[in-house]
Write a protein that holds these residues in place. Structure first.
Motif, mmCIF file in Angstrom:
data_model
loop_
_atom_site.group_PDB
_atom_site.id
_atom_site.type_symbol
_atom_site.label_atom_id
_atom_site.label_comp_id
_atom_site.label_asym_id
_atom_site.label_seq_id
_atom_site.Cartn_x
_atom_site.Cartn_y
_atom_site.Cartn_z
ATOM 1 N N ASP A 38 97.287 79.549 79.198
ATOM 2 C CA ASP A 38 95.899 79.997 79.321
ATOM 3 C C ASP A 38 95.802 81.328 80.050
ATOM 4 O O ASP A 38 94.941 82.156 79.746
ATOM 5 N N GLU A 39 96.690 81.569 80.989
ATOM 6 C CA GLU A 39 96.703 82.841 81.713
ATOM 7 C C GLU A 39 97.319 83.958 80.885
ATOM 8 O O GLU A 39 97.018 85.138 81.105
ATOM 9 N N LEU A 40 98.181 83.617 79.942
ATOM 10 C CA LEU A 40 98.933 84.623 79.196
ATOM 11 C C LEU A 40 98.205 85.118 77.951
ATOM 12 O O LEU A 40 98.442 86.243 77.507
ATOM 13 N N ILE A 41 97.353 84.290 77.339
ATOM 14 C CA ILE A 41 96.693 84.693 76.099
ATOM 15 C C ILE A 41 95.223 84.994 76.343
ATOM 16 O O ILE A 41 94.637 84.610 77.353
ATOM 17 N N ASP A 42 94.622 85.696 75.385
ATOM 18 C CA ASP A 42 93.194 86.017 75.451
ATOM 19 C C ASP A 42 92.356 85.129 74.550
ATOM 20 O O ASP A 42 91.180 84.897 74.830
ATOM 21 N N TYR A 43 92.949 84.653 73.453
ATOM 22 C CA TYR A 43 92.186 83.778 72.559
ATOM 23 C C TYR A 43 93.128 82.990 71.654
ATOM 24 O O TYR A 43 94.320 83.322 71.506
ATOM 25 N N SER A 44 92.581 81.934 71.044
ATOM 26 C CA SER A 44 93.290 81.167 70.029
ATOM 27 C C SER A 44 92.326 80.880 68.883
ATOM 28 O O SER A 44 91.137 80.627 69.108
ATOM 29 N N ILE A 45 92.835 80.942 67.652
ATOM 30 C CA ILE A 45 92.022 80.736 66.448
ATOM 31 C C ILE A 45 92.571 79.533 65.682
ATOM 32 O O ILE A 45 93.750 79.498 65.325
ATOM 33 N N TYR A 46 91.711 78.542 65.430
ATOM 34 C CA TYR A 46 92.101 77.417 64.578
ATOM 35 C C TYR A 46 91.844 77.816 63.134
ATOM 36 O O TYR A 46 90.712 78.075 62.736
ATOM 37 N N GLY A 47 92.917 77.846 62.322
ATOM 38 C CA GLY A 47 92.833 78.433 61.004
ATOM 39 C C GLY A 47 92.787 77.482 59.836
ATOM 40 O O GLY A 47 93.052 77.908 58.708
ATOM 41 N N TYR A 48 92.467 76.227 60.075
ATOM 42 C CA TYR A 48 92.238 75.333 58.926
ATOM 43 C C TYR A 48 90.772 75.523 58.557
ATOM 44 O O TYR A 48 89.896 74.838 59.069
ATOM 45 N N TYR A 49 90.520 76.434 57.646
ATOM 46 C CA TYR A 49 89.183 76.971 57.438
ATOM 47 C C TYR A 49 88.167 75.896 57.046
ATOM 48 O O TYR A 49 88.424 75.052 56.187
ATOM 49 N N GLY A 50 87.017 75.973 57.711
ATOM 50 C CA GLY A 50 85.940 75.024 57.445
ATOM 51 C C GLY A 50 86.038 73.739 58.233
ATOM 52 O O GLY A 50 85.135 72.912 58.174
ATOM 53 N N LYS A 51 87.130 73.546 58.968
ATOM 54 C CA LYS A 51 87.325 72.345 59.783
ATOM 55 C C LYS A 51 87.201 72.700 61.260
ATOM 56 O O LYS A 51 87.308 73.850 61.647
ATOM 57 N N TRP A 52 87.004 71.660 62.067
ATOM 58 C CA TRP A 52 86.831 71.847 63.512
ATOM 59 C C TRP A 52 87.976 71.169 64.253
ATOM 60 O O TRP A 52 88.252 69.991 64.043
ATOM 61 N N LYS A 53 88.648 71.944 65.095
ATOM 62 C CA LYS A 53 89.699 71.366 65.925
ATOM 63 C C LYS A 53 89.962 72.308 67.092
ATOM 64 O O LYS A 53 89.891 73.527 66.944
ATOM 65 N N ALA A 54 90.307 71.732 68.232
ATOM 66 C CA ALA A 54 90.545 72.539 69.423
ATOM 67 C C ALA A 54 91.868 72.165 70.066
ATOM 68 O O ALA A 54 92.337 71.030 69.953
ATOM 69 N N ILE A 55 92.472 73.115 70.751
ATOM 70 C CA ILE A 55 93.625 72.863 71.611
ATOM 71 C C ILE A 55 93.109 72.177 72.876
ATOM 72 O O ILE A 55 92.011 72.504 73.353
ATOM 73 N N PRO A 56 93.842 71.221 73.431
ATOM 74 C CA PRO A 56 93.381 70.592 74.682
ATOM 75 C C PRO A 56 93.009 71.641 75.729
ATOM 76 O O PRO A 56 93.719 72.631 75.919
ATOM 77 N N ALA A 57 91.894 71.404 76.398
ATOM 78 C CA ALA A 57 91.357 72.393 77.334
ATOM 79 C C ALA A 57 92.269 72.640 78.518
ATOM 80 O O ALA A 57 92.170 73.687 79.168
#
Length: 471
Positions: A373-392
């Protein structure tokens, strides 16, 4: 001998350092000439495949960096010491030969790493890369040049007639700050195999004419392995076209305040984000930095797809087959975190993003006390049209895009889920993404719908459409 003849002879000598004309190869990193038979011979080259006269942008008060190396015509029989030097004579000769009028960038604003000293190890033909820092100091809008020559020494032999290299240097205004108050930033991936980056700049907000897109990403360069198992950035013809024409394909977007990133994708080889040893990760991060610096990108998107291990290997650690190259170790998300760490260490001022879709293809772990979380600026979930998140607890929701869409017209109407967009805005998610913007039609209606839900605004299209190779 007349003075004019002396000057002509000097220009011819210097022109050989630019063009390497009139020599025949004799092997073992040497060239045969009537004046200097058997002399060691090589040339100054730019990293990242940059061609002679590649323009390096200086934006505002920020420095820029070129990356150079020295290459012999054949592997060296013994260690060759190389000293690069800034050489205005080379630029003068180039101007006279080509009818140009380039001015050397101020010497006191140019710094060669390690005083310009590198070596070519015995048995090898290339040196390590060396940084050329270019500090602010030129006149905005002007075009300067930096010529670099090299002296090569092996034992008692010294040779100065090596091919030189010239960068152009272009001081530009600082990138304008736009959309500063946005809580949700949006990103556009452009398939440069068939589309132009410029189309991403033709959509603006109705209220203030600021860009609709905050980030546009060149999709994509690749990660591959060299013959001696070192990972490097590889570009196909279409991506190379973007780089070779960076002033026309990327600078117009940056002038509007749109950050432009370079995506890095697997390429059906053993090299990938989860498969590099620590040494290999350092080597790849260094090569990646050369591309980001020379072509003036604002950040990186890592996409762990299409490597030979990245099929359906959901169970970790996945041990590759015996055919995998020696630099590759077990494939884990911790390896991915190591690569991100090495990239962040070399490029602290650049944006680093992660594209994922399978559920195990993103970095996990801690490196030198730094979390993902400290090293990156963003993450994109690319299964288009679907909803999913990386654990917070791995990536905070303010750095995540849990919902993205594909706008490829060949697949019919663009599908947009209003509830997902409302969720992004209302619950603190930080990003939204669009994939495969193209020039076959206008997206004004769809982007206005998105903008109303995310920003209480609408989008206008300029009416301009750009083909892949058009301006």
């Amino acid at each position: 001998m007349k003075i004019g003849t002396l000057i002509s002879a000097g220009v011819l000598m210097l022109s050989s350092m630019i063009l390497n004309s009139g020599c025949s190869e004799a092997g073992n990193g040497r060239k045969q000439t009537t004046e200097n038979p058997g002399a060691i011979f090589g040339e100054v080259k730019s990293a990242a495949g940059a061609k002679m006269l590649t323009p390096i942008a200086l934006r505002g008060d920020k420095k820029a960096t070129g990356h150079l190396f020295f290459e012999l015509s054949e592997p060296a029989e013994q260690e060759v010491a190389v000293t690069f030097k800034l050489d205005s004579r080379i630029l003068d000769a180039y101007n006279q030969l080509n009818g140009t009028g380039y001015t050397m960038y101020p010497a006191d604003k140019l710094l060669l790493e390690n005083n310009g000293n590198v070596v070519v190890e015995a048995g090898k033909s290339k040196s390590a890369t060396l940084a050329l820092d270019i500090l602010p100091g030129g006149r905005e809008g002007a075009t300067y040049a930096v010529a670099v020559s090299a002296v090569a020494t092996a034992g008692t032999e010294k040779h100065m007639d090596n091919k030189a290299f010239i960068y152009l240097v272009k001081p530009l205004a600082a990138m304008p700050e736009v959309n500063a108050g946005r809580k949700v930033k949006n990103l556009c991936y452009v398939e440069v195999n068939r589309e132009s980056m410029l189309n991403a700049g033709e959509y603006t907000m109705k209220s203030d004419k600021s860009p609709f897109f905050d980030i546009a990403s060149v999709f994509a360069a690749n990660i591959r392995l060299s013959a001696d198992d070192v990972p490097y950035v590889s570009c196909n013809e279409q991506t190379r076209f973007v780089l070779d024409n960076i002033e026309r394909t990327v600078r117009p977007l940056q002038a509007k305040g749109i950050r432009v990133h370079l995506s890095i994708l697997g390429d059906h080889t053993a090299a990938g984000m989860r498969s590099l040893s620590k040494d290999a990760a350092r080597a790849f991060a260094k090569d990646l930095k050369a591309y980001i610096d020379i072509y003036g990108f604002d950040g990186i998107d890592f996409d762990d797809e299409y490597s030979t291990y990245a099929t359906d290997q959901a169970v970790e650690p996945y041990i590759p087959s015996d055919a995998v190259a020696p630099s590759i170790e077990e494939c884990t998300s911790q390896r991915y975190a190591d690569l991100v760490y090495e990239s962040r260490k070399l490029m602290p001022d650049k944006t680093i993003g992660i594209y994922w879709y399978a559920g195990y293809d993103y970095p996990v772990g801690t490196v030198e006390g730094k979390t993902v979380d400290e090293l990156i600026d963003y993450s994109i979930y690319g299964y288009y049209g679907k909803w999913k998140a990386i654990p917070a607890d791995t990536v905070s929701i303010a750095k995540q895009c849990p919902y993205a869409i594909e706008v490829t017209t060949a697949r019919g109407d663009v599908k947009i889920d209003d509830d997902c967009l409302k969720n992004i805005r209302q619950n603190g998610w930080g990003y939204f993404a669009v994939y495969d913007l193209n020039n076959e039609r206008s997206y004004e209606k769809e982007f206005s719908r998105i903008s109303r839900l995310l920003y209480d605004d609408e989008v206008e299209w300029s009416g301009k459409q750009y083909e892949r190779t058009g301006w």
